[in-house]
Design a protein around this motif. Sequence first.
Motif, short mmCIF file in Angstrom:
data_model
loop_
_atom_site.label_atom_id
_atom_site.label_comp_id
_atom_site.label_asym_id
_atom_site.label_seq_id
_atom_site.Cartn_x
_atom_site.Cartn_y
_atom_site.Cartn_z
N ALA A 126 0.64 -0.99 -0.14
CA ALA A 126 0.22 0.24 -0.16
C ALA A 126 0.82 1.19 -0.15
CB ALA A 126 -0.47 0.18 1.10
N LEU A 127 2.40 1.10 0.06
CA LEU A 127 2.29 2.16 0.70
C LEU A 127 3.62 2.44 -0.79
CD1 LEU A 127 3.72 2.06 4.33
CD2 LEU A 127 2.56 3.42 3.26
N LEU A 128 3.66 1.87 -1.58
CA LEU A 128 4.42 2.25 -3.25
C LEU A 128 4.15 3.18 -3.59
CD1 LEU A 128 4.98 -1.68 -4.65
CD2 LEU A 128 6.42 0.11 -4.00
N GLY A 129 2.55 3.92 -3.38
CA GLY A 129 2.53 5.10 -4.04
C GLY A 129 3.15 5.81 -3.53
N THR A 146 2.07 4.27 -10.26
CA THR A 146 4.01 5.06 -9.49
C THR A 146 4.15 3.69 -8.91
OG1 THR A 146 2.53 5.53 -6.98
CG2 THR A 146 2.98 7.69 -8.99
N CYS A 147 5.69 3.63 -8.94
CA CYS A 147 6.36 2.68 -8.88
C CYS A 147 7.29 4.32 -7.07
CB CYS A 147 7.03 1.26 -9.14
SG CYS A 147 8.50 0.85 -8.24
N TYR A 148 6.56 3.66 -6.82
CA TYR A 148 7.26 4.61 -5.16
C TYR A 148 7.08 5.75 -5.54
CZ TYR A 148 9.48 6.18 -1.00
OH TYR A 148 9.72 6.65 0.06
N ALA A 181 -2.91 4.51 -9.15
CA ALA A 181 -2.52 4.59 -10.84
C ALA A 181 -2.52 6.04 -10.78
CB ALA A 181 -3.98 4.16 -11.20
N VAL A 182 -2.12 6.19 -11.82
CA VAL A 182 -1.85 6.97 -12.22
C VAL A 182 -2.95 7.73 -14.07
CG1 VAL A 182 -0.26 8.44 -10.87
CG2 VAL A 182 0.53 7.74 -13.56
N GLN A 183 -3.62 8.46 -14.53
CA GLN A 183 -4.03 9.45 -14.83
C GLN A 183 -3.51 10.04 -16.34
OE1 GLN A 183 -8.14 10.68 -14.52
NE2 GLN A 183 -8.40 10.53 -17.33
N VAL A 184 -3.51 9.63 -17.83
CA VAL A 184 -2.78 9.92 -18.69
C VAL A 184 -3.82 11.22 -19.16
CG1 VAL A 184 -1.25 10.70 -20.82
CG2 VAL A 184 -0.67 8.47 -19.42
N THR A 185 -3.57 12.45 -18.79
CA THR A 185 -5.10 13.78 -19.15
C THR A 185 -4.52 13.87 -20.47
OG1 THR A 185 -2.76 15.80 -18.89
CG2 THR A 185 -4.20 14.64 -17.41
N ASP A 186 -5.50 14.52 -21.86
CA ASP A 186 -5.12 14.54 -22.76
C ASP A 186 -4.43 15.70 -22.93
OD1 ASP A 186 -7.98 13.81 -23.28
OD2 ASP A 186 -8.61 15.49 -23.39
N SER A 187 -3.55 17.23 -22.40
CA SER A 187 -2.77 17.12 -22.57
C SER A 187 -1.37 16.75 -22.25
CB SER A 187 -2.49 18.53 -21.54
OG SER A 187 -2.02 18.28 -20.30
#
Length: 257
Positions: A25-28, A112-114, A209-215
Amino acid sequence: MSAEADISAIATLFAERVRADMALALLGERALTAGEMARAAGASASAASPHLARLVEGGVVIVERRGRHRYYRLADPAIAHLLEVMLTMAPSRPISTLTDAQRREKLWVARTCYDHLAGCLGVDLFDSIIAMDLMRLNGGELTPSPGGIELFASFGLDVDGLQGARRPFALPCLDWTERRHHLAGALGAALLRTLLENGSLRRSSTSRAVQVTDSGTTFLNEVFGVRLRSPGTAQFDLPEPRKTDPLCQLVPRGRGK
């Protein structure tokens, strides 16, 4: 008896699923409270407490005090790297609900990986950085090319300063979903910060998780030639590493099912 260090002492720290899930859980990178870590592990606060104490005593997790509150984070980026490698060797957990499938797919796409970028986007970006000769692999070590120094500087990254940091400058980190490498180290962390700060990526509030935006889609394609892979194509049984990965020969084979 082996004269080497006793790795079993470290292995036992992750022998219980609750402890393992709390560490994962702390890998973020975000510091969590004891309650948040317990919920991530699916345990009650009272049941999780001795496991958390064990992680702290074992040097895996450190405690930060902010006023009356306590927050926990991984003690060192090297521990995050260790956990990611362990994930590549561990059997996949079964997916029982649509929510689980959607959550795992988001992690597969980009996460993210940390403190650095992982998932499909992370490994594709690393492949592109090597293919564009921005970084060079010399005897297992990653060094920036003149063109790489110039490009990273255009983002405001001080390559000289990052190379002089206490942590390693650039490291290949084995990605658990792709079984290829993404970029870690001081440069990997700085690049992730840049993508978050310029609005290319947006963090999830509920996972790493991270989301890629349009920009961000435009930026990553125009600068690095990276295209985000289509949703719905995740391969959770972990395919063999592709030959495009310059370090694919280092990937362990024979992963357990």
